[in-house]
Design an enzyme around this catalytic site. Structure first.
Site, PDB file in Angstrom:
ATOM      1  N   GLU A 131     -13.369 -17.255  73.911  1.00  0.00           N
ATOM      2  CA  GLU A 131     -13.204 -17.986  75.175  1.00  0.00           C
ATOM      3  C   GLU A 131     -13.848 -17.253  76.347  1.00  0.00           C
ATOM      4  O   GLU A 131     -14.426 -17.868  77.245  1.00  0.00           O
ATOM      5  CB  GLU A 131     -11.720 -18.219  75.466  1.00  0.00           C
ATOM      6  CG  GLU A 131     -11.439 -19.010  76.725  1.00  0.00           C
ATOM      7  CD  GLU A 131     -12.001 -20.424  76.665  1.00  0.00           C
ATOM      8  OE1 GLU A 131     -12.930 -20.723  77.448  1.00  0.00           O
ATOM      9  OE2 GLU A 131     -11.519 -21.210  75.849  1.00  0.00           O
ATOM     10  N   GLY A 189     -21.373  -5.034  93.868  1.00  0.00           N
ATOM     11  CA  GLY A 189     -21.011  -5.002  92.458  1.00  0.00           C
ATOM     12  C   GLY A 189     -21.135  -6.333  91.750  1.00  0.00           C
ATOM     13  O   GLY A 189     -20.746  -6.455  90.585  1.00  0.00           O
ATOM     14  N   ASP A 203     -28.603 -14.631  80.967  1.00  0.00           N
ATOM     15  CA  ASP A 203     -27.145 -14.688  80.852  1.00  0.00           C
ATOM     16  C   ASP A 203     -26.673 -16.134  80.755  1.00  0.00           C
ATOM     17  O   ASP A 203     -25.856 -16.491  79.893  1.00  0.00           O
ATOM     18  CB  ASP A 203     -26.505 -14.004  82.070  1.00  0.00           C
ATOM     19  CG  ASP A 203     -25.001 -14.142  82.102  1.00  0.00           C
ATOM     20  OD1 ASP A 203     -24.327 -13.434  81.349  1.00  0.00           O
ATOM     21  OD2 ASP A 203     -24.509 -14.984  82.888  1.00  0.00           O
ATOM     22  N   LYS A 207     -24.778 -18.257  77.373  1.00  0.00           N
ATOM     23  CA  LYS A 207     -23.551 -19.045  77.512  1.00  0.00           C
ATOM     24  C   LYS A 207     -23.799 -20.508  77.143  1.00  0.00           C
ATOM     25  O   LYS A 207     -22.978 -21.139  76.473  1.00  0.00           O
ATOM     26  CB  LYS A 207     -23.029 -18.942  78.949  1.00  0.00           C
ATOM     27  CG  LYS A 207     -22.604 -17.539  79.348  1.00  0.00           C
ATOM     28  CD  LYS A 207     -22.326 -17.446  80.836  1.00  0.00           C
ATOM     29  CE  LYS A 207     -21.961 -16.031  81.254  1.00  0.00           C
ATOM     30  NZ  LYS A 207     -21.801 -15.900  82.720  1.00  0.00           N
TER      31      LYS A 207
END
Length: 441
Positions: A131, A189, A203, A207
């Site tokens: 998940e 960050g 990225d 997904k």
């Protein structure tokens, strides 16, 4: 109550430390909700002496994550190290071979090896849950795999990377450059020291590949995804989008049609009125279009230690309750071979920004090249640059001028062909900027 579910956690970075904190803080409530206690039996990380802000004194330390994965005193191996190869792959394989359930947040690992790992998990009678590998704290995997089991899904799309969404939001709100916003994201960050994986779209692609497999029952094929990042987006594009009634978002889009599956990641102009357009900052959002429920939109934190740990724990709670669900919502052996769709006719138009030499016949030639490919133009806007202060009173206009074209619905192949001819004609000074316009409701 059954005996405690014993976890072995490999990786004690931001997410791993948050998971330890979550178990320690909500252990009693977890036991009530799942019918058994959940305990962290052992941990593994690169550095034993580092202060992670959590108490690890009651947990056994393993220097080798593969040894932890095989340990007889754990029931579930939780992989939070990251990376598609190396220790992550070796330890997950070791856990499955030893008959351990696996929970992971590792999208890169699953995008590369998810099919093989799922088949091994099913052969061993254990679960491989992930998940947390897509959209952070948003329960999109459970939604696709379980809640929408009675639906045929036609499209999944969304904002899947908080770093990119933060940068685009700051560029729009404050008129900052891409480089300035990226530097600020790194300072806060939100972006890594090497932001390539995020800002170049990889990225998001990983997904999207996982969601596609569940939504359409196909084998994972991350290599089939068209990927384009946000490096080329300028303040001029942001301003033009605003004037045209759009906002620019990096979207991952997966669509199923009669000819196969289309997966793409790219900057997109979306109408300001659409739910996706309203998602700002590091927030993620995923929309699912299905035959019985219509459109669902889920939004929430797409990253961060606490949000991702929450998603990890949801998988662990399922295992504590004895809910063993196939990795991709169906047997891995039943996943259909991935069939890539033929190049579709794009449902929306295109925004095209050109840097055109201001000379007689240039604009007519460009319009002619578009017409040759059957492309109808909704608008042509020339944005003249302000003259330099040291320019003569009646200069010959040598500097290229920005021109924005907006097309009606057309095919991507035609746009590429037309722009190749425009470039060959020598009327433009730099690579054209092309952004799809998605007519999202």
């Amino acid at each position: 109550m059954q005996h405690a579910l014993r976890l072995g956690v490999a990786g004690l970075g931001t997410v791993g430390a948050s998971l330890v904190r979550l178990v320690q803080r909500h252990g009693n409530e977890l036991a009530v909700r799942s019918g058994r206690a959940v305990v962290i039996q052992a941990v593994s990380a690169r550095s034993r002496g580092r202060d992670r802000g959590v108490d690890l004194s009651a947990m056994r330390w393993e220097d080798d994550p593969v040894a932890l994965a095989r340990a007889e005193d754990i029931d579930v191996f939780v992989e939070l190290m990251g990376g598609a190869e190396g220790s992550a792959l070796a330890s997950v394989n070791a856990a499955l071979d030893a008959g351990k359930h696996v929970v992971t947040a590792n999208k890169a690992l699953l995008a590369a090896h998810g099919g093989a790992l799922a088949r091994k998990a099913e052969a061993m009678g254990v679960s491989l849950n992930f998940e947390a590998a897509a959209a952070g704290g948003i329960p999109i995997i459970k939604t696709l795999r379980e809640a929408l089991a009675g639906n045929t899904i036609s499209r999944v799309y969304g904002i899947l990377n908080g770093t990119c969404n933060y940068i685009l939001t700051r560029m729009e709100r404050e008129g900052l450059s891409f480089d300035a916003c990226l530097a600020e994201a790194q300072r806060l960050g939100y972006a890594e020291a090497d932001p390539t994986f995020d800002i170049d779209g990889h990225d998001t692609a990983h997904k999207l590949a996982l969601m596609t497999a569940i939504a359409f029952g196909s084998e994972i094929d991350a290599e089939a995804i068209y990927v384009e990042g946000i490096r080329s987006i300028t303040s001029a594009d942001i301003e033009a989008a605003d004037e045209l009634g759009y906002r620019i978002k990096l979207l991952g889009v997966a669509t199923r049609s009669d000819s196969g599956i289309e997966q793409r990641v790219h900057p997109t102009m979306v109408p300001k009125s659409s739910p996706i357009a309203r998602i700002d900052g590091v927030t993620n959002a995923v929309a699912v279009e299905a035959d019985f429920v219509g459109r669902l939109v889920l939004q929430g934190p797409g990253a961060g230690g606490d949000a991702t740990a929450s998603a990890v724990m949801s998988d662990i709670a399922d295992l504590a309750r004895g809910d063993l669900i196939g990795t991709f919502g169906r047997p891995a052996t039943a996943l259909a071979p991935y069939r890539r769709a033929t190049m579709p006719r794009h449902e929306g138009g295109y925004y095209i920004r050109l840097s055109v030499y201001d000379r007689p016949g240039a604009f007519a030639a460009i319009a002619g090249r578009m017409a040759e490919q059957g492309i109808s133009l909704e608008s042509i806007v020339q944005r003249r640059r302000a003259p330099r202060s040291d320019a003569p009173e009646h200069p010959v206009p040598l500097e290229p001028q920005p021109v924005v074209l907006v097309t009606y619905d057309t095919a991507e192949a035609q746009v590429k062909a037309a722009l190749a001819n425009v470039t060959a004609d020598g009327h433009i000074a730099e690579q054209p900027q092309v952004i799809r316009i998605e007519p999202l409701a």
